[in-house]
Design a protein around this motif. Structure first.
Motif, short mmCIF file in Angstrom:
data_model
loop_
_atom_site.label_atom_id
_atom_site.label_comp_id
_atom_site.label_asym_id
_atom_site.label_seq_id
_atom_site.Cartn_x
_atom_site.Cartn_y
_atom_site.Cartn_z
N GLN A 1 -80.75 14.30 20.68
CA GLN A 1 -81.92 13.64 20.54
C GLN A 1 -83.00 13.97 19.86
O GLN A 1 -83.25 15.24 19.58
N CYS B 1 -81.00 8.75 19.69
CA CYS B 1 -79.90 9.59 20.24
C CYS B 1 -78.56 9.33 19.54
O CYS B 1 -78.15 8.11 19.11
N LEU C 1 -73.38 4.24 26.64
CA LEU C 1 -74.78 5.16 26.31
C LEU C 1 -76.03 4.53 27.22
O LEU C 1 -75.96 3.20 27.79
N TRP D 1 -80.29 5.34 28.49
CA TRP D 1 -81.63 6.06 28.35
C TRP D 1 -82.22 6.16 29.87
O TRP D 1 -82.23 5.26 30.69
N CYS E 1 -81.15 11.05 27.12
CA CYS E 1 -80.04 10.03 26.53
C CYS E 1 -78.99 10.50 27.23
O CYS E 1 -78.72 11.83 27.10
#
Lengths: 111, 108
Positions: free
Chosen positions: A6, A23, A33, A35, A91
């Motif tokens: 990150q 990220c 993925l 956040w 992340c």
């Protein structure tokens, strides 16, 4: 082995300024993925998730947006920061229905 | 209401004592994952299991999915175990939801 990176590590930004957090995942193709965001003293909340390039789903509305321009890259951004955006951003990636692995995070202070 | 509830909110132990951290969840979870959050904020994954008991070192995680509860046992606590322990559940949609955490303080 998979690695998750990150950037930046920390930011101090003015209210109303733009923000971009990045990220990158290496060693894994087509990862899911995510956040996450944590206000100081608060609970980690999922903001966005993406299961494929170009596709991002919003979970919590915080006047932020996310994009997945490449298979291994997830970007969190806004054009105008608010004081309430301060906190810690993480992340993460996971194989489908398996354990999450988190990056080291970005600490953001909006003044 | 909150989907993942952790107890106690804080716990103070003497070095060498055992710790028992609880996690209750309101939705159908496919697995529980325990994390240690470092003072700087980053997360260390400790244990994860969909059900039953799992061990690593001085840590034991037990998940009883039918009863929507789990626990993390830390044996022979050390000063370096101090910090925040987070329980997180994964649902069948793949979403990971966190509890508020237990702050553990181990004193010499």
């Amino acid at each position: 082995a998979q690695t998750i990176h990150q950037w930046p590590v920390a930011e101090i930004k003015a209210v109303g300024s733009p923000l971009s957090l990045g990220c990158t995942i290496k060693g894994k193709s087509s990862p899911n993925l995510y956040w996450y965001w944590q206000a100081t003293g608060g609970t980690l909340q999922q903001l966005f998730y993406s299961i494929t390039v170009g596709q991002v789903e919003s979970v919590v509305q915080l006047n932020l947006s996310a994009s997945r321009p490449k298979d291994d890259q997830f970007i969190l951004s806004t054009e105008k920061l608010l004081l309430s955006h301060s906190g810690f951003y993480l992340c993460a990636w996971s194989p489908e229905n398996s354990d999450y692995t988190f990056g080291s995070g970005t600490r953001l202070l909006v003044i | 209401g909150q989907q993942v509830q952790q107890s106690p909110a804080s716990l103070v132990l003497q070095e060498g004592e055992n710790a028992e951290l609880q996690c209750n969840f309101s939705s159908t979870a496919t697995r529980l994952q325990w994390f240690y959050q470092r003072p700087g904020g980053s997360l260390v994954s400790l244990l994860s299991n969909p059900s039953g008991t799992k061990h690593t070192g001085r840590l034991t995680s037990t998940t009883v999915t039918k009863e929507r509860r789990g626990s993390l046992h830390i044996s022979s606590s050390q000063i370096t175990d101090s910090g925040t322990y987070l329980c997180a559940m994964t649902t069948n949609t793949g979403k990971l939801t966190f509890g508020d955490g237990t702050v553990l303080t181990v004193k010499p």
